[in-house]
Design an enzyme around this catalytic site. Sequence first.
Site, mmCIF file in Angstrom:
data_model
loop_
_atom_site.group_PDB
_atom_site.id
_atom_site.type_symbol
_atom_site.label_atom_id
_atom_site.label_comp_id
_atom_site.label_asym_id
_atom_site.label_seq_id
_atom_site.Cartn_x
_atom_site.Cartn_y
_atom_site.Cartn_z
ATOM 1 N N HIS A 139 28.731 43.924 56.451
ATOM 2 C CA HIS A 139 28.652 44.772 55.246
ATOM 3 C C HIS A 139 28.531 46.233 55.676
ATOM 4 O O HIS A 139 27.478 46.843 55.591
ATOM 5 C CB HIS A 139 27.458 44.362 54.387
ATOM 6 C CG HIS A 139 27.489 44.928 53.004
ATOM 7 N ND1 HIS A 139 27.082 44.219 51.906
ATOM 8 C CD2 HIS A 139 27.872 46.138 52.532
ATOM 9 C CE1 HIS A 139 27.206 44.963 50.820
ATOM 10 N NE2 HIS A 139 27.682 46.138 51.183
ATOM 11 N N HIS A 141 29.749 50.145 55.330
ATOM 12 C CA HIS A 141 30.435 51.281 54.723
ATOM 13 C C HIS A 141 30.800 52.209 55.884
ATOM 14 O O HIS A 141 29.913 52.812 56.504
ATOM 15 C CB HIS A 141 29.516 52.030 53.754
ATOM 16 C CG HIS A 141 29.134 51.259 52.536
ATOM 17 N ND1 HIS A 141 29.558 51.607 51.268
ATOM 18 C CD2 HIS A 141 28.348 50.162 52.370
ATOM 19 C CE1 HIS A 141 29.057 50.764 50.385
ATOM 20 N NE2 HIS A 141 28.310 49.874 51.038
ATOM 21 N N LYS A 222 37.486 43.497 48.971
ATOM 22 C CA LYS A 222 36.143 43.708 48.432
ATOM 23 C C LYS A 222 36.227 44.019 46.944
ATOM 24 O O LYS A 222 36.939 44.926 46.522
ATOM 25 C CB LYS A 222 35.453 44.867 49.156
ATOM 26 C CG LYS A 222 34.099 45.262 48.575
ATOM 27 C CD LYS A 222 33.069 44.136 48.710
ATOM 28 C CE LYS A 222 31.732 44.518 48.092
ATOM 29 N NZ LYS A 222 31.001 45.506 48.894
ATOM 30 N N HIS A 224 33.980 45.391 44.022
ATOM 31 C CA HIS A 224 32.741 46.149 43.827
ATOM 32 C C HIS A 224 32.622 46.584 42.380
ATOM 33 O O HIS A 224 33.590 47.045 41.774
ATOM 34 C CB HIS A 224 32.701 47.371 44.745
ATOM 35 C CG HIS A 224 31.331 47.954 44.889
ATOM 36 N ND1 HIS A 224 30.706 48.654 43.876
ATOM 37 C CD2 HIS A 224 30.449 47.930 45.925
ATOM 38 C CE1 HIS A 224 29.507 49.044 44.283
ATOM 39 N NE2 HIS A 224 29.325 48.607 45.522
ATOM 40 N N HIS A 251 30.590 42.272 45.106
ATOM 41 C CA HIS A 251 29.416 42.966 44.564
ATOM 42 C C HIS A 251 29.614 42.949 43.056
ATOM 43 O O HIS A 251 30.437 43.679 42.522
ATOM 44 C CB HIS A 251 29.344 44.397 45.103
ATOM 45 C CG HIS A 251 28.180 45.188 44.588
ATOM 46 N ND1 HIS A 251 27.404 45.984 45.403
ATOM 47 C CD2 HIS A 251 27.660 45.327 43.347
ATOM 48 C CE1 HIS A 251 26.466 46.578 44.683
ATOM 49 N NE2 HIS A 251 26.614 46.186 43.426
ATOM 50 N N HIS A 325 24.985 55.587 44.685
ATOM 51 C CA HIS A 325 25.940 55.204 43.639
ATOM 52 C C HIS A 325 26.283 56.356 42.707
ATOM 53 O O HIS A 325 26.706 56.137 41.571
ATOM 54 C CB HIS A 325 25.427 53.974 42.887
ATOM 55 C CG HIS A 325 25.493 52.747 43.727
ATOM 56 N ND1 HIS A 325 26.652 52.032 43.907
ATOM 57 C CD2 HIS A 325 24.558 52.149 44.513
ATOM 58 C CE1 HIS A 325 26.426 51.030 44.733
ATOM 59 N NE2 HIS A 325 25.169 51.088 45.118
ATOM 60 N N ASP A 365 24.671 47.154 54.997
ATOM 61 C CA ASP A 365 25.017 48.085 53.913
ATOM 62 C C ASP A 365 24.852 49.519 54.417
ATOM 63 O O ASP A 365 24.228 50.358 53.789
ATOM 64 C CB ASP A 365 24.155 47.834 52.684
ATOM 65 C CG ASP A 365 24.811 48.286 51.392
ATOM 66 O OD1 ASP A 365 25.940 48.792 51.446
ATOM 67 O OD2 ASP A 365 24.185 48.143 50.327
#
EC number: 3.5.1.5
Length: 590
Positions: A139, A141, A222, A224, A251, A325, A365
Amino acid sequence: MATIGRRAYAEMFGPTVGDRLRLADTGLILEVEADYTLRAGSYGEEVKFGGGKTIRDGMAQAQHSRAQGAVDTVLTNALIMDAAGIVKADIGLRDGRIAAIGKAGNPDTQAGVDIIIGPGTEVISCEGQIVTAGGIDSHIHFICPQQIEHALASGVTTMLGGGTGPATGTLATTCTPGPWNIERMLQAADAFAVNLGFLGKGNASLPGALHEQIDAGAIGLKLHEDWGSTPAAISNCLDVAEATDTQVALHSDTLNESGFVENTIAAVGGRGICAFHTEGAGGGHAPDILRVVGEANFLPSSTNPTMPYTHNTLDEHVDMLMVCHHLDASIAEDLAFAESRIRKETIAAEDILHDLGAISMMSSDSQAMGRVGEVILRTWQTAHKMKQQRGWLSPPAAGQGAGLSSAAGQGVDHDTRNDNFRIKRYLAKYTINPAIAHGISHEVGSIAVGKWADIVLWKPAFFGVKPALILKGGQIALAAMGDPNASIPTPQPVHYRPMFGAFGGAIAKTSLTFVSQAGLQAGIGQRYGLRKTLSAVRGIRGIRKRDMVHNSYLPQMEIDAQTYMVRADGQWLSCEPATELPLAQRYFLF
């Protein structure tokens, strides 16, 4: 017959059958289950390098050339910690892969030798050290390339995820969207001494734009919520995955805008899927995403910011989530969104679900609410906390999620003198299970013959927190190294420094780039001008939770929407936050 005391033997050749040792400053105790170096028939035929030792010409070093079977490198007297068993053995490496696990030496003078040491063999002494497979962080990024150095220094040798750098989309989601971006990231991967694989963006209601990403080399897709994880997008994405033998990482919809957890389960339709953020606060349907832990086709994983649950966990999460986010604290709806994801009841349950083997994997993450260098560290902190709070962990009955188990370990696992089963369960969460889930277990994820020689050496006092040596594809890529101008390798300052396996053309020969079967068959390596060895993901679509080693428990999950109380098979799951942890300040004074 001459004898030697057990302690003296362990100090000279490393621990043997029945010996126990503590993992760093945790409360976890490991016991050696078997000793393959005894294939010579008895003690006394161990190999060891050094002045006056046995790996010398005519003694434990044979006259065999490489063509006659001598290995390139031998790791002597290694204490192998693997989900399949905890054993003492020598390890032979050839062509960047694990060629043999057993007894090393000279077959002309010793019995039981299955790893030939010749004049062309390098030696890495592992006496007294723990050897594990390189960790897998599924996971990622890919926000900045400097993450890779930190991950490698922690013992992670494979990184899977998505992104293009510090773009707004990558800051929040693990997607490398579109063929152009995928090509650029695959080209960038050539520079790094780790194995890399990239996920495309899966949020689309029609298949065309998804197929072109798989054809470009993406190892999966993915989904999301920030791009819209709607039932239509989920179903369409899985249709493409089924057609291309790739994985889908999900997600799901925290806000429950396009449906509830039941709608997502229905959209998945029994097909296999990696459920990222099957956890207490990371995202997905609030407050009951943990429901999917009980679904046979969902492969659940956690990210590390909530692992383990401590008295600081809740305080740091709101601000962390707002940044990751792209939320605005001045907007009431944004703040409510953040607060809906952070629930102490589900965070506490997450620890226990890991200990039960109901959540199968751990990941970071990275820079998007998780810490890329702490996957391994936090896994073992959680194991320690659970032993403190829940006591010794007994292996499940046959067929109840026990996963793989070496014949030698079946009896040892049931001995309360050790924590072997708990150790194997937690180790599998960041080694073999993510490898299986993402179709790369034929290359990495365990110490096994034929696999890529991504190997991490640990001194027991530093296990889980600071590795001593990291091998990539059979060559040392990173090491805790002292002053290069000193007369010996050990003087301060000792810190992690890249070794020869991390430079020049060696990177391309010792590290893998994972791609899709479609991309490999289309010749993307030549078309993109890639130098690294390419390996295609495979065998993914049939994977189910039953395949998760030591972590296949399928409880009936209940989450109260008002109180957030979590029950598994009717049992209320709750634990206290930790106020003190191992593998923490004691190891990071300097």
